[in-house]
Scaffold this motif. Structure first.
Motif, short mmCIF file in Angstrom:
data_model
loop_
_atom_site.label_atom_id
_atom_site.label_comp_id
_atom_site.label_asym_id
_atom_site.label_seq_id
_atom_site.Cartn_x
_atom_site.Cartn_y
_atom_site.Cartn_z
N LEU A 111 0.60 -0.96 0.04
CA LEU A 111 0.06 0.16 -0.01
C LEU A 111 0.97 1.15 -0.15
O LEU A 111 1.64 1.47 0.76
CB LEU A 111 -0.93 0.10 1.35
N SER A 112 0.81 2.12 -1.01
CA SER A 112 1.66 3.32 -1.15
C SER A 112 0.78 4.28 -0.13
O SER A 112 -0.38 4.13 0.28
CB SER A 112 1.38 3.78 -2.35
N GLU A 113 1.44 5.48 0.17
CA GLU A 113 1.15 6.16 1.20
C GLU A 113 -0.15 7.13 0.54
O GLU A 113 -1.19 7.39 1.32
CB GLU A 113 1.99 7.54 1.55
N VAL A 114 -0.04 7.40 -0.91
CA VAL A 114 -1.13 7.99 -1.54
C VAL A 114 -2.37 7.04 -1.42
O VAL A 114 -3.60 7.51 -1.33
CB VAL A 114 -0.88 8.12 -2.90
N ASP A 115 -2.18 5.76 -1.88
CA ASP A 115 -3.23 4.92 -1.72
C ASP A 115 -3.81 4.80 -0.31
O ASP A 115 -5.16 4.81 0.00
CB ASP A 115 -3.06 3.56 -2.05
N ALA A 116 -3.08 4.87 0.76
CA ALA A 116 -3.38 4.99 2.06
C ALA A 116 -4.60 6.10 2.25
O ALA A 116 -5.38 5.96 3.05
CB ALA A 116 -2.21 4.81 2.87
N VAL A 117 -3.90 7.30 2.09
CA VAL A 117 -4.93 8.44 2.10
C VAL A 117 -6.22 8.39 1.46
O VAL A 117 -7.27 8.53 2.05
CB VAL A 117 -3.87 9.76 1.57
#
Length: 140
Positions: A85-91
């Protein structure tokens, strides 16, 4: 769904969101994202305390423990594959989760039998919407 069932479900949602934000904070490499996830985890912990207190009071009054509707809980929690999970996807996932939660609290407020429970759900709906806005600002 009666208000005790809604309170029981809310406890489970807040617990899941708290765990989710803590895991994201541990994985975040960006310091600003880490701080945001920790802030959101703290907010969810406060919500847990509010619901736990209200839930315990309602249980004492009614002397019954409603079962959590696991299907309803499943519908309120975004499915996450956290492995890569990327940080962008997490957001983005956080935004989706907060929106589901705030909408649930708005519905629960409309269905609440007691004024004090209605006010708690209304207030937390506002807070969850603010969480959504915080995540959206981070995403943007």
């Amino acid at each position: 769904m009666n208000e005790l069932e809604a309170l029981a479900l809310a406890l489970e949602v807040e617990k899941a969101e708290l765990k989710f934000y803590i895991r994201l904070a541990k994985k975040a490499s960006d310091e600003r994202a880490k701080k945001m996830f920790l802030f959101l985890a703290g907010e969810e912990a406060e919500h847990w305390d509010i619901f736990e207190e209200k839930f315990a009071g309602a249980l004492v009054e009614k002397c019954e423990l409603p079962a959590v509707d696991m299907e309803a809980l499943d519908r309120l929690l975004v499915k996450v594959e956290e492995e890569n999970l990327s940080e962008v996807d997490a957001v983005k996932i956080g935004m989706e989760q907060e929106k589901l939660t705030w909408e649930f609290y708005e519905r629960a407020a409309k269905e609440a039998e007691h004024e004090s429970v209605r006010r708690i759900f209304e207030e937390l709906a506002k807070v969850e919407k603010a969480h959504y806005e915080l995540l959206k600002a981070q995403y943007d």
